[in-house]
Design a protein around this motif. Sequence first.
Motif, PDB file in Angstrom:
ATOM      1  N   ALA A 415       0.845  -1.189   0.000  1.00 41.39           N
ATOM      2  CA  ALA A 415       0.000   0.000   0.000  1.00 41.39           C
ATOM      3  C   ALA A 415       0.880   1.237   0.000  1.00 41.39           C
ATOM      4  O   ALA A 415       2.043   1.197   0.427  1.00 41.39           O
ATOM      5  N   ARG A 416       0.331   2.344  -0.486  1.00 45.02           N
ATOM      6  CA  ARG A 416       1.037   3.621  -0.496  1.00 45.02           C
ATOM      7  C   ARG A 416       0.252   4.619   0.351  1.00 45.02           C
ATOM      8  O   ARG A 416      -0.972   4.686   0.255  1.00 45.02           O
ATOM      9  N   ILE A 417       0.991   5.402   1.183  1.00 51.30           N
ATOM     10  CA  ILE A 417       0.354   6.377   2.065  1.00 51.30           C
ATOM     11  C   ILE A 417       0.918   7.748   1.721  1.00 51.30           C
ATOM     12  O   ILE A 417       2.145   7.942   1.699  1.00 51.30           O
ATOM     13  N   ASP A 418       0.041   8.708   1.441  1.00 46.13           N
ATOM     14  CA  ASP A 418       0.467  10.068   1.144  1.00 46.13           C
ATOM     15  C   ASP A 418       1.021  10.710   2.414  1.00 46.13           C
ATOM     16  O   ASP A 418       0.387  10.662   3.466  1.00 46.13           O
ATOM     17  N   GLY A 419       2.203  11.341   2.314  1.00 40.36           N
ATOM     18  CA  GLY A 419       2.854  11.909   3.483  1.00 40.36           C
ATOM     19  C   GLY A 419       2.142  13.114   4.048  1.00 40.36           C
ATOM     20  O   GLY A 419       2.324  13.435   5.238  1.00 40.36           O
ATOM     21  N   ASP A 420       1.339  13.823   3.248  1.00 40.03           N
ATOM     22  CA  ASP A 420       0.630  15.012   3.726  1.00 40.03           C
ATOM     23  C   ASP A 420      -0.789  14.680   4.199  1.00 40.03           C
ATOM     24  O   ASP A 420      -1.157  14.963   5.333  1.00 40.03           O
TER      25      ASP A 420
END
Length: 989
Positions: A415-420
């Motif tokens: 999975a990918r998580i947006d840092g903002d």
Amino acid sequence: MHGPLPAAAASPWEAFATRVFEPIAAARRLPHETATALAQDRQGAIWIGTLGGLARHDGYRVQPYVARPEGGGGLPDNHVRALLALPEGGLLVGTHSGGLARFDPETGDFIAIAPPDEEAGWKRVFALAPGRDGGAWVATEAGLAFWPAGAEAAEPVPGWPRTAALSVLEEADGTLWVGTATGLRRRIPTEAAFRWPRAGSALAQDMARDEVWSLLRDSAGRLWFGTGRSGLGWVEEGVVHLRPGLSGRQGLAGGRTVTALLEPAPGTLWASTDGIGIIVAEGKRTPALLQHDPALPVSLSGDVVRALLRDRAGNVWAATERGVNRHDTQGQAVLSVLPSPLSPRTLSDQNVYSVAVDRRGRAWLGLGQGRIDMLDPATGELRRLQLEDPQTARDVQALLPLPDGGMLAGARGVARIDGDSLEITPSAFPAVEGEVVNALAMESGELLVGTQEGLLRLDAAGRVLRRWQRGAAAGSGLPDTPVRGIDRLGVAGTWVGTAGGLSIFPPGATEPFSLRHDPARPDGLPHDNVGPVLLDTRGRIWVGTFGGGIGVVSGWPPPPGEAPRFRALTTRHGLSDNSVAALLADAKGRIWASTARGLSMIPADGGPARVLTMRDGERVRTYVQRAAARLPGGELLFGGLGGLSIVLPWRAEQARPAPRIGFTGMALEGRAMPPGLAPTTGARLDLPSGLRRLRVEFALMDFRAPAGTRYAYRLAELDQEWTEANPEDPAANFERLPPGLHRLQVRAWTGPVSAGPAAETSLVLAIPPRWFESSWFGLLALMACGMAVMGLVQGRTAYLRHRQRELTRLVDERTRELRAANHRLDRLAGTDPLTGLLNRRRFAERAAQVLARAEHGGPGFALVLFDLDRFKQLNDTHGHNAGDAALVSFCRLATRLCRPQGLLGRHGGEEIMLLVPGCDVVEGRAIAERIRAAQAESPITWQGRPLAVTVSGGVAAWQRGESLEALIHRADAALYAAKHGGRDQVRAA
């Protein structure tokens, strides 16, 4: 001076650390669960007042004191409200309805102190405070009194109005502050009257006229006071001021009574309350609450807190309605973040399986069931994230920070998580969807993914460029799967650890070469199960294995045509365990290793490791493979089963004062002596003539981690070996002491024995001879014998007496021979002829004795059942003589490694049983694991060839009311699980 407290120096990560409150040992022996007052006496012991009596605590034992219905030296009332330690070693005790009493440590009696007059209110004591001349101020329902040191009665205070006094404090210059039901009053030395202090505002005046239950002069010179309904205020230069967030009914106290005030460290204020726990104010930070958390066993035991105490070792003690807690306020090298669903700054799941730090310095933690926690030191927030299906079915085993500030999380897929925004893309790479991901790494813009089935390389678009799996032929592909970790070491290439060896991709190579453990090569890879790999600043490569410790390669690459040479670091070099989970280097080049049994720090020169203990703040005992990361500020994060450890390396360098061993109690002929008669370090203890039994109790008087401390003692002139004391009740016990001067030596270890004792002490025992052991008696006896000999020479009477002595001697000699023969027969009847251990019948008899003692209040015990693995195969292959040799070898090894008080017996066939008194299931498993590991490293030699022989073990700790047969059945079930789990392991029931 302004109102806010000065800021206390701290790491920003301390905001996430769980405040650990240890319940006191032997708390069940307190007279009542609700604690009400605390004090520390001159010897260092902690006194605890309760609703049902008084108790003295030395870190291990609790000695209760209660009122005696028949009178004669008992407490005047069991409800204790106030305590004050006296300079000469005694104790003042203020009670709810029995007035004031002084405890005499020399006799163990309580001596009643008469009140100023007959008014009943003097019997209710609210507070005690030391006076400048050794006396004490006494705040009661009838008013304020003073007790002159040693006096038999308290005296009224001139100028005090007849109103109740709730709290009192005397300054060094003689200024007296008194809290009453109608506010705060002050008397300066030059005046006789008590006056109200001035207020800086109407609200401050209202607060100063509230009930004042607690007073404190802090290190900055401010006088703090706690009220019944208006929170906290402070006084400076005679003027009352407010503290934002703490003052008024809108403050954090919320109308609760502030029962006690304490400054555990300069600039930090603790205020206990009668229902919301402890208020903590540090500098300009927003005040916070320390409260009971039912999901955290190490939280404050209750929210009704009656008293606070800072002892001389720096611990803070809190008396609550659910017992007494101890909190270590010293700067600890390890901070712990523990799980609880009830607090916003605790972990959302039990175990931390992966750790990463993004470019903003935020810490990301991969947890179980697809959970991720993100800790932001800039805001002090802990954000909880939840991956979507199918990741919710898996632990988050891998995290990878991205250059754009985002984060990749590997569970089942990636999975990918947006840092903002923290928005989650559940399946960022469809090519690996459904695969169990263990490791992630980025190389030249391409993604390396380690899975249960092998290693994948993906391009920027997420397409699979290459897949490496276990090679069908030697030297091809990976040595094994699953892939445990991927480490990019710059010029040393990319190193891939698997469950069956190590694969190395040199720079630019598309195919790896592999290393495996070779038992014939001492300088080879220490173990096939490879975990973390680290390249340090000196060019050394550290390879952590799960079972073989750490292998260190001093230079890379090795000479052409040569295999790399590893220097092994194991428990023999100070590691806490040979199963290494993660490796990190700090700013000074030291290597920190998390293992299956704690944390170890290896000096930069590779010297012996130092094991961190609970005294360093280490709470997580088992760590997870590769769950580690270094923060920008130098802090080190290690994830484990049960929480996260934050290591502050610079604090590990700060030497704490060496702990002191105190002699805390003594018993003569089984009769406990008053605490004031306990011996002092280095002193001479003169004991009565004819003494047979002596018990001397001791303890480390810093109270830190008593469960992790070991003690041993000996009489220097008589004993060559040290006797290990019961770790739950450390004491020296002697049954027969010869006359003379004997030096009792005591040692304490707070870490591994190889690190040396943390503290030592001694005292001289002086035992006078009995009358028939004296020199004059010996001289008289000699003279009498001489006269008898002269008489015997003369005549028939002498001859008959001589014959009588000869007959007596012959009878005694035959009697001794008969007893010796009976002893040998008894020993043979109870000994297994092959192994020399107790046979099954004798083992059962001895075990029944241990069980009987445990059922009558003695220490519990653990039982371990060992079984040699593949014993029938060994007999069938090499013959029964080889099997017998293997069994005898293991029994000798187990005898050497078990505790002196342990019982070893042959249960039958290749099964060996070990019983360890005074041991719980964790300690029993540790002993069994130590024996198992030693056996695995100790092959037997049979007909000139080494034969590897392993054992499996099952551990069970006795539970009250359980029979020996039921305990053996549980240990046998654990052994069965160990056998069917792969052998060569220890399981606990």
